[in-house]
Design a protein around this motif. Sequence first.
Motif, PDB file in Angstrom:
ATOM      1  N   SER A   1       0.945  -1.116  -0.060  1.00  0.00           N
ATOM      2  CA  SER A   1       0.071   0.134  -0.178  1.00  0.00           C
ATOM      3  C   SER A   1       0.703   1.321  -0.038  1.00  0.00           C
ATOM      4  N   LEU A   2       1.830   1.254   0.866  1.00  0.00           N
ATOM      5  CA  LEU A   2       2.919   2.332   0.937  1.00  0.00           C
ATOM      6  C   LEU A   2       3.417   2.554  -0.550  1.00  0.00           C
ATOM      7  N   PHE A   3       3.777   1.371  -1.199  1.00  0.00           N
ATOM      8  CA  PHE A   3       4.545   1.586  -2.523  1.00  0.00           C
ATOM      9  C   PHE A   3       3.666   2.018  -3.588  1.00  0.00           C
ATOM     10  N   LYS A   4       2.464   1.647  -3.397  1.00  0.00           N
ATOM     11  CA  LYS A   4       1.354   2.164  -4.533  1.00  0.00           C
ATOM     12  C   LYS A   4       1.011   3.644  -4.193  1.00  0.00           C
ATOM     13  N   SER A   5       1.187   3.987  -3.290  1.00  0.00           N
ATOM     14  CA  SER A   5       0.881   5.358  -3.012  1.00  0.00           C
ATOM     15  C   SER A   5       1.919   6.424  -3.435  1.00  0.00           C
ATOM     16  N   LEU A   6       3.081   5.785  -3.119  1.00  0.00           N
ATOM     17  CA  LEU A   6       4.660   6.526  -3.425  1.00  0.00           C
ATOM     18  C   LEU A   6       4.699   6.536  -5.003  1.00  0.00           C
ATOM     19  N   THR A   7       4.278   5.462  -5.483  1.00  0.00           N
ATOM     20  CA  THR A   7       4.421   5.499  -7.044  1.00  0.00           C
ATOM     21  C   THR A   7       3.439   6.394  -7.886  1.00  0.00           C
ATOM     22  N   GLU A   8       2.127   6.382  -7.204  1.00  0.00           N
ATOM     23  CA  GLU A   8       1.318   7.630  -7.787  1.00  0.00           C
ATOM     24  C   GLU A   8       1.822   9.113  -7.610  1.00  0.00           C
ATOM     25  N   LYS A   9       2.585   9.269  -6.363  1.00  0.00           N
ATOM     26  CA  LYS A   9       2.933  10.624  -6.147  1.00  0.00           C
ATOM     27  C   LYS A   9       4.221  11.028  -6.971  1.00  0.00           C
ATOM     28  N   ILE A  10       5.009   9.965  -7.516  1.00  0.00           N
ATOM     29  CA  ILE A  10       6.201  10.048  -8.412  1.00  0.00           C
ATOM     30  C   ILE A  10       5.839  10.213  -9.678  1.00  0.00           C
ATOM     31  N   ILE A  11       4.727   9.623 -10.112  1.00  0.00           N
ATOM     32  CA  ILE A  11       4.323   9.845 -11.437  1.00  0.00           C
ATOM     33  C   ILE A  11       3.309  11.257 -11.627  1.00  0.00           C
TER      34      ILE A  11
END
Length: 337
Positions: A222-232
Amino acid sequence: MSVINKKQAFNHLKKSLDNFNFEQKAENCSNEAQTKKFLIDPFFMLLNYAHEDLIPEYEADFGERVSNKVDYAIKLGRKDIIIVECKKLTSKLTDKEAGQLSGYFQNAKNSRIAILTNGKEYRFYSDVALINTMDSKPFFVFNLDNYTDNDIESLLDFDARVINVNEIILKAQESVFIEDFELTFLKEMIGPSSDFLKLLHKKMTFKSKFNEEKMKELMNSSLFKSLTEKIILHETKTNSKSAGIITTEEELQAYHTIRTLLIQNKKIPNLRIGYRDQKGTFNILVDDNQKKMVCQLKFSDANKKVFIGNNEYQISHLDELLNYKSELIERTLSLID
């Protein structure tokens, strides 16, 4: 070195591969000689190598051991060669065969690329990790019975008309680096080391006592998904070509949904699909060409509209884009030369 139109070359190679009739040719391949004749030789012909470019039974600098001859050497100009080790179609390509090819590679002068093949699968090797020593893993694998548009794009690098060994080695180095980086990073994400966690903790603004177990608990999907979306979202804002244009997460999700629908059709190369964000509209294009617009999105808080050619559709949720798959594919195919 010839200059070719890459788009035309891609389309021609794709058509040739689609018409290769692998299964029909495979019926005649019960031994290595037949595999060479019906599969391997024609494969290299597709890449525009002439018969005289393929030197059979090439003898590298093996001294007096006559039996140590590699099946082919492909001539690239005056000096460079690619060595090719062939097996019969029913052979499984294993580390043993790769080890044999490695011995040839080490003794074959002027070769930085080696190919191991059974007529169906082509494994491309180089010496990225240690010069003059063949890497243990191929940097590119092409399967005649199962390939994608991306595979065809990569295979084009080996077309006799444009092949550049130095450029291929650079791409191989990048591929190996990325694979190693991803694997290393993945290991840290799944089982973070103390050193990695301590580095993160040191960089944090919120100061607290270092708690390794608590930080490991936070490292989840869940943390990685949230971080990925913010990076994009951050990259999109940073790389926006025009001031005042912000590509929203919803627009990106719509783009990836439509792109996924399109590339399910084998006739649509994924590399030719892109987008251009403009004030008020988000355009999905072929070849980054405004004249080749697949569709246009106009998203606001109040409503979401999708324009495909002269047709206008209003949607309430992105899942509704699936309803227009056929129309989107048909539109895209009409725009591909």
